[in-house]
Design an enzyme around this catalytic site. Structure first.
Site, mmCIF file in Angstrom:
data_model
loop_
_atom_site.group_PDB
_atom_site.id
_atom_site.type_symbol
_atom_site.label_atom_id
_atom_site.label_comp_id
_atom_site.label_asym_id
_atom_site.label_seq_id
_atom_site.Cartn_x
_atom_site.Cartn_y
_atom_site.Cartn_z
ATOM 1 N N CYS A 115 0.813 -1.220 0.000
ATOM 2 C CA CYS A 115 0.000 0.000 0.000
ATOM 3 C C CYS A 115 0.849 1.275 0.000
ATOM 4 O O CYS A 115 0.352 2.347 -0.341
ATOM 5 C CB CYS A 115 -0.951 0.008 1.193
ATOM 6 S SG CYS A 115 -2.089 -1.383 1.177
ATOM 7 N N HIS A 252 -3.087 7.411 2.237
ATOM 8 C CA HIS A 252 -3.535 6.117 1.704
ATOM 9 C C HIS A 252 -4.942 5.848 2.216
ATOM 10 O O HIS A 252 -5.256 6.098 3.382
ATOM 11 C CB HIS A 252 -2.576 5.018 2.177
ATOM 12 C CG HIS A 252 -3.084 3.645 1.911
ATOM 13 N ND1 HIS A 252 -3.548 3.251 0.681
ATOM 14 C CD2 HIS A 252 -3.217 2.569 2.727
ATOM 15 C CE1 HIS A 252 -3.944 1.996 0.749
ATOM 16 N NE2 HIS A 252 -3.759 1.555 1.979
ATOM 17 N N ASN A 282 -10.122 0.086 -0.317
ATOM 18 C CA ASN A 282 -8.661 0.168 -0.260
ATOM 19 C C ASN A 282 -8.092 -0.420 -1.553
ATOM 20 O O ASN A 282 -8.172 -1.625 -1.769
ATOM 21 C CB ASN A 282 -8.165 -0.612 0.960
ATOM 22 C CG ASN A 282 -6.656 -0.579 1.119
ATOM 23 O OD1 ASN A 282 -5.934 -0.143 0.232
ATOM 24 N ND2 ASN A 282 -6.184 -1.053 2.262
HETATM 25 N N1 ACO Z 1 -18.813 -8.112 8.836
HETATM 26 C C1 ACO Z 1 -19.343 -8.372 10.042
HETATM 27 N N2 ACO Z 1 -18.617 -8.741 11.103
HETATM 28 C C2 ACO Z 1 -17.292 -8.835 10.927
HETATM 29 C C3 ACO Z 1 -16.668 -8.569 9.714
HETATM 30 C C4 ACO Z 1 -17.490 -8.207 8.629
HETATM 31 N N3 ACO Z 1 -17.007 -7.928 7.411
HETATM 32 N N4 ACO Z 1 -15.342 -8.739 9.842
HETATM 33 C C5 ACO Z 1 -15.129 -9.090 11.123
HETATM 34 N N5 ACO Z 1 -16.302 -9.164 11.780
HETATM 35 C C6 ACO Z 1 -16.534 -9.509 13.168
HETATM 36 C C7 ACO Z 1 -15.426 -10.349 13.756
HETATM 37 O O1 ACO Z 1 -15.582 -11.708 13.405
HETATM 38 C C8 ACO Z 1 -15.594 -10.099 15.222
HETATM 39 O O2 ACO Z 1 -16.638 -10.895 15.696
HETATM 40 P P1 ACO Z 1 -16.506 -11.608 17.141
HETATM 41 O O3 ACO Z 1 -16.417 -10.463 18.103
HETATM 42 O O4 ACO Z 1 -17.756 -12.393 17.207
HETATM 43 O O5 ACO Z 1 -15.246 -12.439 17.071
HETATM 44 C C9 ACO Z 1 -16.069 -8.642 15.267
HETATM 45 O O6 ACO Z 1 -16.556 -8.328 13.949
HETATM 46 C C10 ACO Z 1 -14.965 -7.674 15.618
HETATM 47 O O7 ACO Z 1 -13.817 -7.994 14.832
HETATM 48 P P2 ACO Z 1 -12.503 -7.165 14.932
HETATM 49 O O8 ACO Z 1 -11.503 -7.701 13.928
HETATM 50 O O9 ACO Z 1 -12.085 -7.038 16.333
HETATM 51 O O10 ACO Z 1 -13.048 -5.763 14.412
HETATM 52 P P3 ACO Z 1 -12.343 -4.378 14.420
HETATM 53 O O11 ACO Z 1 -13.147 -3.415 15.171
HETATM 54 O O12 ACO Z 1 -10.891 -4.492 14.735
HETATM 55 O O13 ACO Z 1 -12.473 -3.962 12.884
HETATM 56 C C11 ACO Z 1 -11.136 -3.889 10.892
HETATM 57 C C12 ACO Z 1 -11.889 -4.771 11.885
HETATM 58 C C13 ACO Z 1 -12.139 -2.993 10.190
HETATM 59 C C14 ACO Z 1 -10.452 -4.780 9.863
HETATM 60 C C15 ACO Z 1 -10.126 -3.051 11.675
HETATM 61 O O14 ACO Z 1 -9.322 -3.858 12.477
HETATM 62 C C16 ACO Z 1 -9.277 -2.262 10.773
HETATM 63 O O15 ACO Z 1 -9.710 -1.309 10.175
HETATM 64 N N6 ACO Z 1 -7.985 -2.614 10.674
HETATM 65 C C17 ACO Z 1 -7.103 -1.975 9.753
HETATM 66 C C18 ACO Z 1 -6.982 -2.885 8.640
HETATM 67 C C19 ACO Z 1 -6.873 -2.208 7.338
HETATM 68 O O16 ACO Z 1 -7.375 -1.158 7.030
HETATM 69 N N7 ACO Z 1 -6.188 -2.915 6.505
HETATM 70 C C20 ACO Z 1 -6.042 -2.505 5.188
HETATM 71 C C21 ACO Z 1 -4.788 -3.025 4.687
HETATM 72 S S1 ACO Z 1 -3.497 -2.281 5.471
HETATM 73 C C22 ACO Z 1 -3.294 -0.858 4.823
HETATM 74 O O17 ACO Z 1 -3.714 -0.586 3.726
HETATM 75 C C23 ACO Z 1 -2.611 0.098 5.644
#
Ligand code: ACO
Length: 325
Positions: A115, A252, A282
Site C-alpha cells: 500500500c 492512503h 482500499n
Molecule cells: N462483517 C461483520 N462482522 C465482521 C466482519 C465483517 N465484514 N469482519 C469481522 N467481523 C466480526 C469479527 O468476526 C468479530 O466478531 P466476534 O467479536 O464475534 O469475534 C467482530 O466483527 C470484531 O472484529 P474485529 O476484527 O475485532 O473488528 P475491528 O473493530 O478491529 O475492525 C477492521 C476490523 C475494520 C479490519 C479493523 O481492524 C481495521 O480497520 N484494521 C485496519 C486494517 C486495514 O485497514 N487494513 C487494510 C490493509 S493495510 C493498509 O492498507 C494500511
C-alpha cells in the site's frame, strides 16, 4: 542555488466499470452495510472484469495522465509502476504498460511496497530525475486486489477494491526553497519484523501459487494510527510546514477511522483531507494517485498548493512526500 525539482505536470486514473456495494457483498459473506460503513467508511468498491488486469487499468490511467500533461510516448524516459498484483511474476507490469503506450526510451520497472508503493515509486522517480537519470517519468499505482482476496473471509474481502492512478513528473529548475514547485521532501521506512501482520500466503518461490491476503486487522490498525505519523513529523521538520500550513492531505485510503485518527493526531483540519475510501475501498498502491486525480479533477488541488501524501502497507512499509503542485 538552483536545483532540479520533480514537478507533477499531469494526473489520470481509471476504475473498472463494475461497482460492488456492501449490500452485494452481504449476499456472499455474513456481513452488513452497517458493519462495513461503521468500521471502515467503505460504501462500495470497483472490481475488475475477467479481461481487465493491473496492466490494462494502469495503461488507461497513464494515458489520461499523459494527455493531461500534454506529453507523448516519446517524451517519457522512465516508467515506475507500484503494484503488489502484477499481471505476471515477470516481466514487470511496467514493461507491459510501456509497450502498450508505445514508450521505447529509458527504463521501466515495478515497485513492491504494497500500500506504500506509490510513495516509494514517486520517491524513486524523484531521486532519478534529480540525479539526471531521467527527465520525465510516468509514476503509476495499479492493483487488482480482487484476485488475491479470499472471498470467503469477511474480515478482509470487504476492505479492498481494484483501480489505477498515474502522474507524470518532469524535471524543472527550482530555487532550492519551499516556494519551488515539485517534490520538496520524502521519507521512507520499512520494518520487516511486522511482516506476518499483513501478507499474502503464497508466492513464486515459496508455494508456487499466488496465494491469498491475510491480515491481523487490529494490529494493522494500531500501527497505522500509532507509529506511521513519524514520517509526517519528519516531513514537517525537513520543510517547516505543519498541519496548518499545508493545503491538502492525501493519505492512503485504507479506512476512514485510520485517516481521521491520523489527521487529528497531526493537527490537520478534516476539510483539508482528501477522502475516497468510501467510493474506492482500499486499492493499495493505487489509492493515493486515484485520490489525487479526484481532487485535481474537482478543482481542489491547484497549482501552487502544498500537498502532503502518506501511506502505510504490508511489511510494514510506510512513507510520506510533500509536493508543491
Ligand atoms: N462483517 C461483520 N462482522 C465482521 C466482519 C465483517 N465484514 N469482519 C469481522 N467481523 C466480526 C469479527 O468476526 C468479530 O466478531 P466476534 O467479536 O464475534 O469475534 C467482530 O466483527 C470484531 O472484529 P474485529 O476484527 O475485532 O473488528 P475491528 O473493530 O478491529 O475492525 C477492521 C476490523 C475494520 C479490519 C479493523 O481492524 C481495521 O480497520 N484494521 C485496519 C486494517 C486495514 O485497514 N487494513 C487494510 C490493509 S493495510 C493498509 O492498507 C494500511
Amino acid at each position: 542555488m538552483t536545483v532540479t525539482r520533480s514537478v507533477v505536470i499531469g494526473t489520470g486514473s481509471h476504475l473498472p466499470a463494475r461497482v460492488v456495494t456492501n449490500d452485494e457483498l452481504a449476499t456472499r459473506v455474513e456481513t452488513s452495510d452497517e458493519w462495513i460503513v461503521q468500521r471502515t467508511g467503505i460504501k462500495q468498491r470497483y472490481i475488475a472484469a475477467p479481461e481487465e488486469t493491473t496492466a490494462s487499468l494502469a495503461t488507461e490511467a497513464a494515458r489520461k495522465a499523459m494527455a493531461a500533461a500534454g506529453v507523448t510516448a516519446d517524451d517519457i524516459d522512465l516508467v515506475v509502476l507500484a503494484t503488489a498484483t502484477p499481471d505476471n511474476t515477470f516481466p514487470a507490469t511496467a514493461v507491459e504498460v510501456q509497450a502498450r503506450l508505445g514508450i521505447t526510451r529509458g527504463a521501466a520497472f515495478d515497485m513492491q511496497a504494497v500500500c506504500s508503493g506509490f510513495i516509494f515509486a514517486m520517491t524513486t522517480a524523484d531521486s532519478m530525475i534529480r540525479t539526471g537519470l531521467a527527465r520525465r517519468a510516468l509514476v503509476i499505482g495499479a492493483e487488482t486486489f480482487s484476485r488475491i482476496l479470499d472471498w470467503s473471509d469477511r474480515t478482509t474481502c470487504v476492505l479492498f477494491g481494484d483501480g489505477a492512478g498515474a502522474v507524470v513528473m518532469e524535471g524543472r529548475t527550482g530555487e532550492g526553497t519551499n516556494a519551488d514547485r515539485g517534490v520538496l521532501t520524502s521519507h521512507l521506512r520499512s520494518d520487516g519484523r511486522h511482516k506476518e501482520k499483513l501478507y499474502v500466503d503464497g508466492g513464486a518461490s515459496s508455494t508456487g501459487t499466488v496465494g491469498h491476503l491475510r491480515m491481523e486487522g487490529r494490529e494493522v490498525f494500531k500501527f497505522a494510527v500509532g507509529a506511521v505519523t513519524d514520517v509526517i513529523e519528519d516531513a514537517f521538520l525537513a520543510t517547516g510546514f505543519d498541519g496548518d500550513s499545508i493545503d491538502w492531505f492525501v493519505p492512503h485510503q485504507a479506512n476512514r477511522r485510520i485517516i481521521e485518527g491520523s489527521a487529528k493526531k497531526l493537527g490537520i483540519d478534516l476539510a483539508k483531507v482528501v477522502i475516497t475510501v468510501d467510493r474506492h475501498g482500499n486499492t493499495s498502491a493505487a489509492s493515493i494517485p486515484l485520490a489525487i486525480d479526484a481532487a485535481v479533477a474537482d478543482g481542489r488541488i491547484r497549482e501552487g498548493d502544498v500537498v502532503l501524501l502518506e501511506a502505510m502497507g504490508g511489511g510494514f512499509t510506510w512513507g510520506s512526500v510533500i509536493v508543491r503542485w
